[in-house]
Design a protein around this motif. Structure first.
Motif, PDB file in Angstrom:
ATOM      1  N   MET A 102       0.896  -1.200  -0.037  1.00 19.20           N
ATOM      2  CA  MET A 102       0.153   0.007   0.121  1.00 19.20           C
ATOM      3  C   MET A 102       0.863   1.288   0.020  1.00 19.20           C
ATOM      4  SD  MET A 102      -3.230  -0.735   0.071  1.00 19.20           S
ATOM      5  CE  MET A 102      -3.932   0.523   0.417  1.00 19.20           C
ATOM      6  N   GLY A 103       0.397   2.468  -0.631  1.00 18.74           N
ATOM      7  CA  GLY A 103       1.048   3.512  -0.539  1.00 18.74           C
ATOM      8  C   GLY A 103       0.174   4.644  -0.200  1.00 18.74           C
ATOM      9  N   TRP A 104       0.939   5.811   0.215  1.00 20.58           N
ATOM     10  CA  TRP A 104       0.370   6.892   0.484  1.00 20.58           C
ATOM     11  C   TRP A 104       0.903   8.260  -0.628  1.00 20.58           C
ATOM     12  CZ3 TRP A 104      -3.514   8.381   3.624  1.00 20.58           C
ATOM     13  CH2 TRP A 104      -4.025   7.598   4.561  1.00 20.58           C
ATOM     14  N   PHE A 105       0.314   8.925  -0.947  1.00 23.64           N
ATOM     15  CA  PHE A 105       0.551  10.022  -1.740  1.00 23.64           C
ATOM     16  C   PHE A 105      -0.010  11.395  -1.398  1.00 23.64           C
ATOM     17  CE2 PHE A 105       2.530   7.430  -5.391  1.00 23.64           C
ATOM     18  CZ  PHE A 105       2.063   5.962  -4.940  1.00 23.64           C
ATOM     19  N   ARG A 106       0.404  12.536  -2.106  1.00 22.82           N
ATOM     20  CA  ARG A 106       0.043  13.856  -1.674  1.00 22.82           C
ATOM     21  C   ARG A 106      -0.070  14.640  -2.841  1.00 22.82           C
ATOM     22  NH1 ARG A 106       4.399  15.992   2.778  1.00 22.82           N
ATOM     23  NH2 ARG A 106       6.039  16.599   1.082  1.00 22.82           N
ATOM     24  N   GLN A 107      -0.980  15.679  -2.591  1.00 26.02           N
ATOM     25  CA  GLN A 107      -0.959  16.355  -4.025  1.00 26.02           C
ATOM     26  C   GLN A 107      -1.180  17.848  -3.291  1.00 26.02           C
ATOM     27  OE1 GLN A 107      -3.697  15.643  -7.086  1.00 26.02           O
ATOM     28  NE2 GLN A 107      -2.560  16.987  -8.419  1.00 26.02           N
ATOM     29  N   ALA A 108      -0.378  18.931  -3.545  1.00 26.89           N
ATOM     30  CA  ALA A 108      -0.463  20.261  -3.126  1.00 26.89           C
ATOM     31  C   ALA A 108      -1.167  21.009  -4.258  1.00 26.89           C
ATOM     32  CB  ALA A 108       0.827  20.700  -2.573  1.00 26.89           C
ATOM     33  N   VAL A 168       4.837   9.539  -1.058  1.00 29.11           N
ATOM     34  CA  VAL A 168       5.145   9.990   0.315  1.00 29.11           C
ATOM     35  C   VAL A 168       5.596   8.534   0.892  1.00 29.11           C
ATOM     36  CG1 VAL A 168       4.195  10.609   2.722  1.00 29.11           C
ATOM     37  CG2 VAL A 168       3.154  11.628   0.469  1.00 29.11           C
ATOM     38  N   ALA A 169       4.843   7.529   0.848  1.00 34.64           N
ATOM     39  CA  ALA A 169       5.533   6.201   1.475  1.00 34.64           C
ATOM     40  C   ALA A 169       4.879   5.029   1.282  1.00 34.64           C
ATOM     41  CB  ALA A 169       5.275   6.697   3.158  1.00 34.64           C
ATOM     42  N   ALA A 170       5.307   4.084   1.445  1.00 34.84           N
ATOM     43  CA  ALA A 170       4.777   2.544   1.004  1.00 34.84           C
ATOM     44  C   ALA A 170       5.163   1.591   1.889  1.00 34.84           C
ATOM     45  CB  ALA A 170       5.298   2.310  -0.361  1.00 34.84           C
ATOM     46  N   ILE A 171       4.427   0.593   2.037  1.00 31.22           N
ATOM     47  CA  ILE A 171       4.628  -0.498   3.245  1.00 31.22           C
ATOM     48  C   ILE A 171       4.290  -1.805   2.426  1.00 31.22           C
ATOM     49  CG2 ILE A 171       2.328  -0.206   4.139  1.00 31.22           C
ATOM     50  CD1 ILE A 171       3.573  -1.045   6.773  1.00 31.22           C
ATOM     51  N   SER A 172       4.987  -2.787   2.646  1.00 25.79           N
ATOM     52  CA  SER A 172       4.747  -4.220   1.834  1.00 25.79           C
ATOM     53  C   SER A 172       3.597  -4.877   2.707  1.00 25.79           C
ATOM     54  CB  SER A 172       6.150  -4.995   2.088  1.00 25.79           C
ATOM     55  OG  SER A 172       6.312  -5.481   3.606  1.00 25.79           O
ATOM     56  N   TRP A 173       2.903  -5.816   1.762  1.00 27.48           N
ATOM     57  CA  TRP A 173       1.887  -6.486   2.353  1.00 27.48           C
ATOM     58  C   TRP A 173       2.092  -6.878   4.059  1.00 27.48           C
ATOM     59  CZ3 TRP A 173       1.751 -11.477   4.407  1.00 27.48           C
ATOM     60  CH2 TRP A 173       2.908 -12.275   3.939  1.00 27.48           C
ATOM     61  N   SER A 174       3.232  -7.337   4.090  1.00 32.06           N
ATOM     62  CA  SER A 174       3.273  -7.954   5.617  1.00 32.06           C
ATOM     63  C   SER A 174       3.800  -6.766   6.616  1.00 32.06           C
ATOM     64  CB  SER A 174       4.593  -9.093   5.584  1.00 32.06           C
ATOM     65  OG  SER A 174       5.855  -8.275   5.297  1.00 32.06           O
ATOM     66  N   THR A 212       5.605   7.986   9.524  1.00 34.35           N
ATOM     67  CA  THR A 212       5.732   6.502   9.664  1.00 34.35           C
ATOM     68  C   THR A 212       4.537   5.826   9.166  1.00 34.35           C
ATOM     69  OG1 THR A 212       6.986   6.717  11.659  1.00 34.35           O
ATOM     70  CG2 THR A 212       6.101   4.578  11.291  1.00 34.35           C
ATOM     71  N   ILE A 213       4.773   4.907   8.144  1.00 32.25           N
ATOM     72  CA  ILE A 213       3.696   4.002   7.678  1.00 32.25           C
ATOM     73  C   ILE A 213       3.402   2.588   8.469  1.00 32.25           C
ATOM     74  CG2 ILE A 213       5.196   3.021   5.817  1.00 32.25           C
ATOM     75  CD1 ILE A 213       2.460   3.287   4.123  1.00 32.25           C
ATOM     76  N   SER A 214       2.498   2.307   8.569  1.00 32.49           N
ATOM     77  CA  SER A 214       2.154   1.012   9.349  1.00 32.49           C
ATOM     78  C   SER A 214       0.761   0.404   8.892  1.00 32.49           C
ATOM     79  CB  SER A 214       2.160   1.219  10.635  1.00 32.49           C
ATOM     80  OG  SER A 214       0.792   2.032  11.143  1.00 32.49           O
ATOM     81  N   ARG A 215       0.775  -0.573   9.052  1.00 27.63           N
ATOM     82  CA  ARG A 215      -0.643  -1.283   8.879  1.00 27.63           C
ATOM     83  C   ARG A 215      -1.257  -2.402   9.773  1.00 27.63           C
ATOM     84  NH1 ARG A 215       0.406  -3.596   2.915  1.00 27.63           N
ATOM     85  NH2 ARG A 215      -1.812  -4.257   3.212  1.00 27.63           N
ATOM     86  N   THR A 265      -6.587  -1.836   7.393  1.00 25.27           N
ATOM     87  CA  THR A 265      -6.308  -0.403   7.548  1.00 25.27           C
ATOM     88  C   THR A 265      -4.724  -0.129   7.715  1.00 25.27           C
ATOM     89  OG1 THR A 265      -8.074  -0.029   8.914  1.00 25.27           O
ATOM     90  CG2 THR A 265      -6.572   1.709   8.855  1.00 25.27           C
ATOM     91  N   VAL A 266      -4.395   0.961   6.725  1.00 26.02           N
ATOM     92  CA  VAL A 266      -3.054   1.374   6.665  1.00 26.02           C
ATOM     93  C   VAL A 266      -2.813   2.811   7.191  1.00 26.02           C
ATOM     94  CG1 VAL A 266      -3.333   2.213   4.189  1.00 26.02           C
ATOM     95  CG2 VAL A 266      -0.889   1.726   5.119  1.00 26.02           C
ATOM     96  N   TYR A 267      -1.973   3.126   8.044  1.00 22.74           N
ATOM     97  CA  TYR A 267      -1.925   4.419   8.779  1.00 22.74           C
ATOM     98  C   TYR A 267      -0.653   5.220   7.997  1.00 22.74           C
ATOM     99  CZ  TYR A 267      -4.826   1.778  11.819  1.00 22.74           C
ATOM    100  OH  TYR A 267      -5.563   0.836  12.453  1.00 22.74           O
ATOM    101  N   LEU A 268      -0.835   6.332   8.493  1.00 18.97           N
ATOM    102  CA  LEU A 268       0.302   7.314   8.180  1.00 18.97           C
ATOM    103  C   LEU A 268       0.460   8.188   9.238  1.00 18.97           C
ATOM    104  CD1 LEU A 268       2.599   8.163   6.031  1.00 18.97           C
ATOM    105  CD2 LEU A 268       1.090   9.824   5.149  1.00 18.97           C
ATOM    106  N   GLN A 269       1.553   8.202  10.352  1.00 17.21           N
ATOM    107  CA  GLN A 269       1.719   9.081  11.285  1.00 17.21           C
ATOM    108  C   GLN A 269       2.729  10.263  10.838  1.00 17.21           C
ATOM    109  OE1 GLN A 269       0.557   8.855  14.732  1.00 17.21           O
ATOM    110  NE2 GLN A 269       1.606  10.922  14.690  1.00 17.21           N
ATOM    111  N   MET A 270       2.329  11.303  10.952  1.00 11.79           N
ATOM    112  CA  MET A 270       2.814  12.510  10.601  1.00 11.79           C
ATOM    113  C   MET A 270       3.352  13.463  11.744  1.00 11.79           C
ATOM    114  SD  MET A 270       0.649  13.444   7.105  1.00 11.79           S
ATOM    115  CE  MET A 270      -0.710  13.959   8.222  1.00 11.79           C
TER     116      MET A 270
END
Length: 130
Positions: free
Chosen positions: A34-40, A48-54, A69-72, A78-83
């Motif tokens: 899973m990945g997080w992206f952003r658009q200003a 922004v960040a990505a995390i493998s399935w595990s 920090t990305i986590s799942r 659910t996947v998270y992005l701690q900023m």
């Protein structure tokens, strides 16, 4: 396909923190990186960040390393992005995304074309005030 819904955005002062969540529906969520992206405003969407399935492998854009920090939680789909230590330049709409291929690695997400992602959320606004 995986259906994705982001939440957790808001207005925060510079130096503050936010935690974004991306809830997924579909039985195959745990199979995907899973990945997080952003658009200003007036800018292209960026990785922004990505995390493998595990959860064992992560990848971050240089601009957020050490702060985000990305986590799942596959049990919660659910996947998270701690900023942390947020800066005004982090202001953007944040999206989570799932690639079309289950074999996509976290490292590959950072350089893939956006057309290679089959599922996108609707986005959540993050605004960092100076």
């Amino acid at each position: 396909q995986v259906h994705l819904v982001e939440s957790g955005g808001g207005l925060v002062q510079a130096g503050g923190s936010l935690k974004l969540s991306c809830a997924a529906s579909g039985r195959t969520f745990s199979s995907y990186t899973m990945g997080w992206f952003r658009q200003a405003p007036e800018k292209e969407r960026e990785f922004v960040a990505a995390i493998s399935w595990s959860g064992g492998s992560t990848n971050y854009a240089d601009s957020v390393k050490g702060r985000f920090t990305i986590s799942r939680d596959n049990a919660k789909n659910t996947v998270y992005l701690q900023m942390n230590s947020l800066k005004p330049e982090d202001t953007a709409v944040y999206y989570c995304a799932a690639p079309r291929s289950r074999s996509t690695t976290a490292q590959a997400v950072g350089v893939m074309a956006q057309a290679d992602f089959g599922s996108w959320g609707q986005g959540t606004q993050v605004t960092v005030a100076s």
